[in-house]
Design a protein around this motif. Structure first.
Motif, PDB file in Angstrom:
ATOM      1  N   LEU A   3      13.903 -27.650  -9.868  1.00  0.00           N
ATOM      2  CA  LEU A   3      12.710 -28.176 -10.514  1.00  0.00           C
ATOM      3  C   LEU A   3      12.417 -29.596 -10.059  1.00  0.00           C
ATOM      4  N   SER A   4      13.487 -30.381  -9.845  1.00  0.00           N
ATOM      5  CA  SER A   4      13.264 -31.755  -9.430  1.00  0.00           C
ATOM      6  C   SER A   4      12.571 -31.817  -8.079  1.00  0.00           C
ATOM      7  N   LEU A   5      12.822 -30.819  -7.235  1.00  0.00           N
ATOM      8  CA  LEU A   5      12.186 -30.789  -5.925  1.00  0.00           C
ATOM      9  C   LEU A   5      10.703 -30.463  -6.041  1.00  0.00           C
ATOM     10  N   LEU A   6      10.328 -29.834  -7.147  1.00  0.00           N
ATOM     11  CA  LEU A   6       8.946 -29.428  -7.338  1.00  0.00           C
ATOM     12  C   LEU A   6       8.176 -30.404  -8.219  1.00  0.00           C
ATOM     13  N   ALA A   7       8.824 -31.507  -8.590  1.00  0.00           N
ATOM     14  CA  ALA A   7       8.185 -32.504  -9.435  1.00  0.00           C
ATOM     15  C   ALA A   7       7.719 -33.679  -8.591  1.00  0.00           C
ATOM     16  N   ALA A   8       6.550 -34.204  -8.936  1.00  0.00           N
ATOM     17  CA  ALA A   8       6.011 -35.356  -8.197  1.00  0.00           C
ATOM     18  C   ALA A   8       5.298 -36.273  -9.175  1.00  0.00           C
ATOM     19  N   VAL A  43       3.029 -39.768 -15.859  1.00  0.00           N
ATOM     20  CA  VAL A  43       2.403 -38.470 -15.601  1.00  0.00           C
ATOM     21  C   VAL A  43       3.000 -37.896 -14.328  1.00  0.00           C
ATOM     22  N   GLU A  44       3.509 -36.672 -14.413  1.00  0.00           N
ATOM     23  CA  GLU A  44       4.089 -35.994 -13.260  1.00  0.00           C
ATOM     24  C   GLU A  44       3.501 -34.594 -13.154  1.00  0.00           C
ATOM     25  N   THR A  45       3.604 -34.014 -11.977  1.00  0.00           N
ATOM     26  CA  THR A  45       3.271 -32.609 -11.804  1.00  0.00           C
ATOM     27  C   THR A  45       4.566 -31.845 -11.564  1.00  0.00           C
ATOM     28  N   VAL A  46       4.769 -30.795 -12.343  1.00  0.00           N
ATOM     29  CA  VAL A  46       5.953 -29.948 -12.225  1.00  0.00           C
ATOM     30  C   VAL A  46       5.469 -28.499 -12.090  1.00  0.00           C
ATOM     31  N   ASN A  47       5.738 -27.921 -10.932  1.00  0.00           N
ATOM     32  CA  ASN A  47       5.278 -26.550 -10.666  1.00  0.00           C
ATOM     33  C   ASN A  47       3.774 -26.398 -10.893  1.00  0.00           C
ATOM     34  N   GLY A  48       3.018 -27.425 -10.518  1.00  0.00           N
ATOM     35  CA  GLY A  48       1.570 -27.355 -10.602  1.00  0.00           C
ATOM     36  C   GLY A  48       0.985 -27.677 -11.959  1.00  0.00           C
ATOM     37  N   ILE A  78      -1.460 -27.678 -18.606  1.00  0.00           N
ATOM     38  CA  ILE A  78      -2.636 -28.285 -17.986  1.00  0.00           C
ATOM     39  C   ILE A  78      -2.433 -28.374 -16.477  1.00  0.00           C
ATOM     40  N   PRO A  79      -3.363 -27.871 -15.683  1.00  0.00           N
ATOM     41  CA  PRO A  79      -3.226 -27.966 -14.217  1.00  0.00           C
ATOM     42  C   PRO A  79      -3.106 -29.413 -13.773  1.00  0.00           C
TER      43      PRO A  79
END
Length: 248
Positions: A2-7, A45-50, A148-149
């Motif tokens: 999951l950490s790899l998919l978080a930005a 604010v981060e995005t995790v798996n979109g 939320i996208p």
């Protein structure tokens, strides 16, 4: 994984030690409430798996009412602006948005649960969504995974005193209240004791208008304005060419 998919998308700090509303609020002393447990320090604010992950950092954590989350001093409200239109009233908190700055999502979190509201396209009235939110405590921060996208949005964030004795969990300010009340110098004062503000917090309370933080303008509106200007320019050029030909 999951950490790899978080930005990370956005980090907005807030001043410490301003949990007094417009400067005149007095927090309850019964039960003994720590001001730092209501003090907004940062929105991440981060995005995790979109999808959006929203983290609200506080000055400290206090669990006066033994809530399962491990935090029950306050109620956190997060409003998200994702597009044009939306609702202009920040629920029943005593604030409105600036003109043309309505919100589309409203997340409320306290130690005992969470809720999500959404304003459909073309509407101004929110509806309750049954989509569950994943809420956890991470140190002195409340972390919310939302449906939320991911995107570049505007945000309003507030912190209010929690009460198990009101229908919505909010302890509203009152003039000359006792030791179990939030005291204010004026009637009908906004409910939150702290807001995430990019400007003058006292002015926001005086005017009842809370400015959003993050992306405060909808780029689509600017794009439409640019397209309209380009179309007008094309029409002017075409008109001039026709006029010149008629003169030959």
């Amino acid at each position: 994984m999951l950490s790899l998919l978080a930005a990370a998308l956005l980090t907005i700090p807030d001043a410490a030690g301003d949990t007094r509303g417009d400067g005149s609020y007095t927090l309850p002393s019964r039960p003994p409430l720590a001001a730092s447990a209501l003090d907004l320090r940062e929105l991440r604010v981060e995005t995790v798996n979109g999808k959006l992950r929203l983290t609200v950092a506080l000055g400290s954590v206090q669990n006066l009412w033994n809530a399962p989350l491990g935090y029950s001093a306050g109620v956190i409200d997060i409003f998200v602006k994702s597009r044009l239109g939306g609702a202009s009233t920040l629920d029943s908190l005593g604030f409105v948005t600036p003109a043309q700055q309505g919100w589309q999502y409203h997340i409320r979190v306290d130690g005992f649960g969470s809720s999500l509201e959404f304003v459909p396209d073309g509407k101004a009235t929110p509806v309750r969504k049954d989509t569950p939110l994943t809420v956890r405590l991470s140190g002195s921060a409340v972390q919310v995974d939302t449906p939320i996208p991911a995107g570049q949005y505007g945000y309003w964030v507030t912190s209010s005193v929690y009460s198990p004795f009101t229908t919505d969990g909010l302890l509203r300010p009152s003039v000359g209240g006792g030791s179990a009340s939030v005291s204010s110098t004026r009637p009908n004062a906004p409910v939150p004791v702290d807001v995430l503000s990019g400007g003058d917090q006292a002015r926001a309370y005086a005017q009842g208008v809370l400015q959003p933080v993050g992306r405060t303008r909808d780029r689509r509106a600017l794009l439409l304005l640019g397209l309209a200007a380009a179309g007008l320019l094309v029409c002017v050029i075409a008109t001039v060419r026709v006029w010149r030909k008629s003169r030959v």
